[in-house]
Design a protein around this motif. Structure first.
Motif, PDB file in Angstrom:
ATOM      1  N   UNK A 135      12.449   8.507  15.155  1.00  0.00           N
ATOM      2  CA  UNK A 135      12.609   7.613  16.282  1.00  0.00           C
ATOM      3  C   UNK A 135      11.548   7.843  17.348  1.00  0.00           C
ATOM      4  N   UNK A 136      10.793   8.927  17.226  1.00  0.00           N
ATOM      5  CA  UNK A 136       9.714   9.207  18.147  1.00  0.00           C
ATOM      6  C   UNK A 136      10.166   9.275  19.592  1.00  0.00           C
ATOM      7  N   UNK A 137       9.293   8.852  20.492  1.00  0.00           N
ATOM      8  CA  UNK A 137       9.576   8.964  21.918  1.00  0.00           C
ATOM      9  C   UNK A 137      10.653   7.985  22.370  1.00  0.00           C
ATOM     10  N   UNK A 138      10.983   7.021  21.516  1.00  0.00           N
ATOM     11  CA  UNK A 138      11.990   6.024  21.880  1.00  0.00           C
ATOM     12  C   UNK A 138      13.371   6.359  21.324  1.00  0.00           C
ATOM     13  N   UNK A 168      11.899  -5.711  27.109  1.00  0.00           N
ATOM     14  CA  UNK A 168      11.839  -7.112  26.702  1.00  0.00           C
ATOM     15  C   UNK A 168      12.354  -7.217  25.273  1.00  0.00           C
ATOM     16  N   UNK A 169      12.889  -8.376  24.883  1.00  0.00           N
ATOM     17  CA  UNK A 169      13.350  -8.541  23.496  1.00  0.00           C
ATOM     18  C   UNK A 169      12.254  -8.241  22.470  1.00  0.00           C
ATOM     19  N   UNK A 170      11.037  -8.635  22.769  1.00  0.00           N
ATOM     20  CA  UNK A 170       9.937  -8.387  21.844  1.00  0.00           C
ATOM     21  C   UNK A 170       9.695  -6.896  21.669  1.00  0.00           C
ATOM     22  N   UNK A 171       9.676  -6.157  22.801  1.00  0.00           N
ATOM     23  CA  UNK A 171       9.409  -4.724  22.720  1.00  0.00           C
ATOM     24  C   UNK A 171      10.545  -3.983  22.011  1.00  0.00           C
ATOM     25  N   UNK A 172      11.781  -4.402  22.265  1.00  0.00           N
ATOM     26  CA  UNK A 172      12.920  -3.770  21.598  1.00  0.00           C
ATOM     27  C   UNK A 172      12.832  -3.966  20.089  1.00  0.00           C
ATOM     28  N   UNK A 173      12.497  -5.152  19.664  1.00  0.00           N
ATOM     29  CA  UNK A 173      12.350  -5.410  18.233  1.00  0.00           C
ATOM     30  C   UNK A 173      11.213  -4.594  17.634  1.00  0.00           C
ATOM     31  N   UNK A 174      10.121  -4.438  18.381  1.00  0.00           N
ATOM     32  CA  UNK A 174       8.991  -3.651  17.885  1.00  0.00           C
ATOM     33  C   UNK A 174       9.399  -2.194  17.652  1.00  0.00           C
ATOM     34  N   UNK A 175      10.116  -1.617  18.626  1.00  0.00           N
ATOM     35  CA  UNK A 175      10.547  -0.218  18.516  1.00  0.00           C
ATOM     36  C   UNK A 175      11.512  -0.052  17.346  1.00  0.00           C
ATOM     37  N   UNK A 176      12.472  -0.953  17.229  1.00  0.00           N
ATOM     38  CA  UNK A 176      13.463  -0.861  16.167  1.00  0.00           C
ATOM     39  C   UNK A 176      12.811  -1.045  14.797  1.00  0.00           C
ATOM     40  N   UNK A 177      11.901  -1.993  14.692  1.00  0.00           N
ATOM     41  CA  UNK A 177      11.235  -2.249  13.406  1.00  0.00           C
ATOM     42  C   UNK A 177      10.392  -1.046  12.995  1.00  0.00           C
ATOM     43  N   UNK A 181      12.605  -0.337  10.135  1.00  0.00           N
ATOM     44  CA  UNK A 181      12.186  -1.415   9.255  1.00  0.00           C
ATOM     45  C   UNK A 181      12.977  -2.691   9.436  1.00  0.00           C
ATOM     46  N   UNK A 182      13.901  -2.705  10.403  1.00  0.00           N
ATOM     47  CA  UNK A 182      14.753  -3.868  10.630  1.00  0.00           C
ATOM     48  C   UNK A 182      14.534  -4.445  12.023  1.00  0.00           C
ATOM     49  N   UNK A 183      14.704  -5.757  12.133  1.00  0.00           N
ATOM     50  CA  UNK A 183      14.794  -6.378  13.441  1.00  0.00           C
ATOM     51  C   UNK A 183      16.207  -6.182  13.976  1.00  0.00           C
ATOM     52  N   UNK A 184      16.414  -6.471  15.255  1.00  0.00           N
ATOM     53  CA  UNK A 184      17.754  -6.330  15.822  1.00  0.00           C
ATOM     54  C   UNK A 184      18.717  -7.324  15.183  1.00  0.00           C
ATOM     55  N   UNK A 185      18.265  -8.520  14.909  1.00  0.00           N
ATOM     56  CA  UNK A 185      19.129  -9.496  14.244  1.00  0.00           C
ATOM     57  C   UNK A 185      19.575  -8.978  12.884  1.00  0.00           C
ATOM     58  N   UNK A 186      18.641  -8.372  12.136  1.00  0.00           N
ATOM     59  CA  UNK A 186      18.989  -7.816  10.831  1.00  0.00           C
ATOM     60  C   UNK A 186      19.971  -6.662  10.974  1.00  0.00           C
ATOM     61  N   UNK A 187      19.794  -5.832  12.014  1.00  0.00           N
ATOM     62  CA  UNK A 187      20.718  -4.730  12.255  1.00  0.00           C
ATOM     63  C   UNK A 187      22.115  -5.254  12.572  1.00  0.00           C
TER      64      UNK A 187
END
Length: 280
Positions: free
Chosen positions: A165-168, A199-208, A212-218
């Motif tokens: 998960x690194x720094x996040x 931001x939604x974009x940044x959250x998805x980037x960190x999660x992906x 390997x998943x987007x938030x919607x996929x999670x």
């Protein structure tokens, strides 16, 4: 190793217990009750049975070990297997798990750990210390120290791809907690992003990057796990399950379930019923 027959009382905020896999814990079989408990399951003998985690099957081998979170569904399918389970509360988890070992409990990666030979004895020693403490004085700080050392030793024996998960890490663990609380009603990325301060974009980037998943996929993954749990173990009809999971219509829920699993809810329930009859 002889494990004393200690009580199972998971209501305590600092609950900690060690039990042989052969001991029945009826409270854990009632899947309508949701305990905030983490599990470490260590198989100590060969078995032709399989370990079912979130309805996927994994092999049981000597010194294979699995770390599982509160809402995951897991059981041994087949004959009873030799091993132990360490069970502890979310409060203890929060005190002992750091960014180095957090990946062990990633609910999206359940391949487990095959222990290296040189790490087995240190883990056994720490396990003996935990058994002695939990069946004796039961000092919570001591148990936490032993458990943290156990987990730190465990990561040295990691196999397969390590999910970091690194720094996040802190943000992602908050996200997992939010998803677990709100996934039935909240399906928009913006809802979760605003509560984490991203931001939604940044959250998805960190999660992906981490899973390997987007938030919607999670969110869809979490919905399917809960749907399978309720279909398999609950007594609700499909309409009740659909409404409980936030679907406005049973037909919409059925289409969603089939799209994600390849089966209708009815077919999945029949499959699970046949499996339970075979194992029973």
């Amino acid at each position: 190793m002889i494990i004393p027959d200690t009580p199972f009382n998971p209501a305590s905020a600092d609950f900690f217990g060690i039990y042989p896999l052969t001991r029945s814990l009826p409270e854990l079989q009632d899947l309508s009750v949701r305990f905030t408990l983490f599990h470490i399951v260590w198989f100590t003998g060969e078995s032709s049975s399989q370990y079912v985690i979130d309805f996927e099957r994994y092999p049981i081998a000597v010194d294979s070990l699995y770390c599982l979170g509160p809402w995951q569904v897991h059981r041994v399918s087949g004959e009873p297997a030799e091993g132990i389970r360490i069970i502890f509360s979310g409060d203890i988890y929060g005190d002992v798990v750091n960014d180095d070992v957090r990946w062990l409990f990633n609910p999206l990666v359940n391949d487990g750990v095959r222990l290296k030979a040189d790490i087995v004895e240190p883990l056994r020693m720490l396990l003996r210390l935990m058994v002695r403490e939990s069946s004796g004085a039961g000092e919570t700080d001591m148990l936490k120290a032993y458990l943290k050392a156990f987990l730190l030793h465990l990561i040295r024996s990691g196999s397969g791809e390590r999910i970091s998960f690194g720094v996040d890490a802190a943000r992602l663990m908050i996200l997992f907690s939010l998803v677990d609380t709100h996934y039935r009603k909240e399906r928009k990325v913006s809802f979760y992003a605003s509560r984490i301060g991203l931001s939604p974009k940044r959250l998805n980037e960190i999660l992906k990057m981490a899973t390997g998943l987007t938030l919607t996929a999670l969110l869809h993954y979490r919905l399917i796990i809960e749907a399978r749990r309720q279909i398999s173990y609950g007594k609700r009809n499909f309409k009740e399950i659909a409404f409980d999971l936030g679907f406005s219509e049973q037909a919409y829920f059925s289409r969603f379930f089939k799209k994600k699993t390849g089966q209708t809810p009815e077919a999945f329930r029949q499959q699970m019923f046949k499996l339970s009859k075979q194992s029973g």
